[in-house]
Design an enzyme around this catalytic site. Sequence first.
Site, PDB file in Angstrom:
ATOM      1  N   CYS A 141      12.301  17.105 -10.507  1.00 13.79           N
ATOM      2  CA  CYS A 141      13.239  18.208 -10.393  1.00 13.79           C
ATOM      3  C   CYS A 141      13.088  19.175 -11.552  1.00 13.79           C
ATOM      4  O   CYS A 141      14.058  19.742 -12.038  1.00 13.79           O
ATOM      5  CB  CYS A 141      14.669  17.693 -10.290  1.00 13.79           C
ATOM      6  SG  CYS A 141      15.063  16.390 -11.423  1.00 13.79           S
ATOM      7  N   GLY A 142      11.894  19.352 -12.031  1.00 12.90           N
ATOM      8  CA  GLY A 142      11.692  20.351 -13.073  1.00 12.90           C
ATOM      9  C   GLY A 142      12.312  19.902 -14.374  1.00 12.90           C
ATOM     10  O   GLY A 142      12.246  18.735 -14.747  1.00 12.90           O
TER      11      GLY A 142
END
Lengths: 375, 104
Positions: A141-142
């Site tokens: 998720c970054g």
Amino acid sequence: MSCSNLTMLVSSKPSISDASNLSFRSVLNPFQLLSQNSPSCSPSRSSVTPVQCGLRELRTRIESVKNTQKITEAMKLVAAAKVRRAQEAVVNGRPFSETLVEVLYNINEQLQTEDIDVPLTKVRPVKKVALVVCTGDRGLCGGFNNNIIKKAEKRIAELKDLGLDYTIISVGKKGNSYFLRRPYIPVDRFLEGGTLPTAKEAQAIADDAFSLFISEEVDKVELLYTKFVSLVKSDPVIHTLLPLSPKGEICDINGNCVDAADDEFFRLTTKEGKLTVERDSVRTKTEDYSPILEFEQDPVQILDALLPLYLNSQVLRALQESLASELAARMSAMSSATDNAVELKKNLSIIYNRERQAKITGEILEIVAGANALQ
Amino acid sequence: MTLNLCVLTPNRIVWDSEVKEIILSTNSGQIGVLPNHAPIATAVDIGILRIRLNDQWVTMALMGGFARIGNNKITILVNDAEKSSDIDPEEAKQTLEIAEANLS
């Protein structure tokens, strides 16, 4: 055709601008097995200059990039669908929090003259602070989990500078594993978040914070979560959970208070064909209630029943926002991964075609030379 | 003259319709609410809410909270609520046994 098992060291760069920069270094062990038919080009083993690898390897590489692209695209769409569900959960919880705010407001108005003493609103001199850190369960998720953990570390450093003691309540697998690896940070409890935060999970966290505060083990409870600003931007924020202000205001650590009647919620919409998120700010109408509202029990008992409800809804709100930002971060991370995969595939295809054409040209030249020699 | 009952949890709206009468268990005992009840605000204990619609009683379990009774409008805010029709008796019995075992 015998498929030789080749071990290949591949260096893949995140952004590939020029096809000529793409290079593979291949180390072939059973090179001797390629005796009679070697349809692939003969790669030379050289450790100094990186060499182009065979056609078959390029083909498999292109296949795997295509599969990866499918997966990342699917993950992005799943995250988008889940953001909608998270948004629905927030909308479903609004009647509860609106009514709660209304009631709190009215009761406070009526109790202005009386001197009430509710343990949850008692402001004590702060010696120990509890931090509730909300992280996600999965990766990919970054920078989402890293951002919130960095904020937590920063806050811990601030508290240490002020000479205050601290303890952590960690929510979410990523935060749990981070704090487990660091035994020098005192952690009170590890809690797991579910796929969609429900009132039960919020209750567990709220109960823990409640008991720590009431037993005077901690004097302040702060909530660290990521506020959902937009699809590409999310902000880790710190809110003071306890002590509650009797008016139900939500206070930042800097003392900026937002009136509880001001509510913000986000909407997933499309703008110019692209998914975007808009935040709307809504103020609940707090009308003057009839002053003859009688209290069945002692006002203190009523507030005792109301404020834990409020605590619960605050924690749930934070969890929902955190989940929404995690999903948005995953969406944008997977979207850029898909774009990278597309570009990588394009570059690989160009190289593959060049190789193929070079081989064909080589064969033709051989044939022509052979024919010339015969004449 | 009917009462408008709204049971809200942080997750969802559990009940939102007209009823004839309710029996609510509060911290200071059970109270029955009929139409045109005086406006009161009360804390709700963990207990059973009985709702009467046209001579048939529906029960719901409430996990504690708050209730406000206004001009024929009742708003109950609870942490969790379950309708009796949604509860599986076998599962509930097992949960009860586990809870009793944990107590002793």
